[in-house]
Design an enzyme around this catalytic site. Structure first.
Site, PDB file in Angstrom:
ATOM      1  CB  CYS A   1      -0.912  -0.030   1.229  1.00 55.29           C
ATOM      2  SG  CYS A   1      -1.811   1.484   1.536  1.00 55.29           S
TER       3      CYS A   1
ATOM      4  CB  CYS B   1       0.299   1.699   4.218  1.00 54.24           C
ATOM      5  SG  CYS B   1      -1.410   1.149   4.067  1.00 54.24           S
TER       6      CYS B   1
END
Length: 196
Positions: free
Chosen positions: A114, A117
């Protein structure tokens, strides 16, 4: 990604396999060397043959190179301090919440793939250092799918905030651009604790 710390090359003649000279040491980091040769273990050996001329004589030599590498931690393996814990099971998650008592607990659900993230992680680490009284739990979505499913985590990054007997007090998705949302949640729910 690993990085090359040193490269040792020994030259051997083809006739007696004795070293021609002491090994040549190259200490400069050469990342392209790692990528080109696909080095990924703690050390790798490369063997090849070279032919070179010296005063009109041709020598065939065997080149043996040992590449020593050091493993760098992945971005999600880094920790901000003792108040940031990697969760590897549902049991560990439940025990961490129970052991936290009345402390505010922030759970970061993330994926190693991600981009949001990864971009937000340094700010999360900084926030953890600024608030040693808050417990930060990191939950890898791919390694804890059943836990994430049971907690209704469907997008990443995602945060849950827990506080003692109140249980879950807030949950939301957050990106780097909206990191202030997490800071405001900390201000709302970390009442009574001095963190600065």
């Amino acid at each position: 990604m690993t990085s090359l710390r040193s490269l040792s090359i020994s030259l051997y003649t083809s006739s007696n396999s004795a070293p021609i000279s002491p090994p040549i040491k190259i200490r400069k980091c050469i990342n392209s060397f790692n990528r080109f040769h696909g080095l990924s273990s703690s050390s790798s050996s490369l063997i090849g043959n070279l032919v070179f001329s010296s005063r009109k004589q041709f020598h065939s030599v065997k080149v043996q190179a040992l590449a020593a590498e050091t493993e760098q931690p992945k971005w999600w393996e880094k920790k901000a301090g003792p108040n940031m814990i990697d969760i590897t099971s549902t049991e560990q998650f439940l025990n961490a919440l129970k052991d936290a008592g009345d402390r505010l607990v922030i759970v970061d659900f993330y994926g190693t793939w991600c981009g949001s993230c990864r971009a937000m992680f340094p700010k999360l680490c900084k926030t953890a250092k600024e608030h040693p009284d808050i417990l930060f739990l990191k939950v890898n979505f791919d390694e804890n799918k059943s836990l994430c499913k049971s907690l209704n985590v469907k997008v990443l990054p995602y945060f849950h905030l827990y506080r003692g007997a109140d249980g879950q007090v807030e949950s939301f998705s957050c990106s780097l651009a909206k990191f202030q949302k997490l800071r405001e949640a900390i201000e709302r729910h970390n009442v009574g604790n001095v963190s600065d």
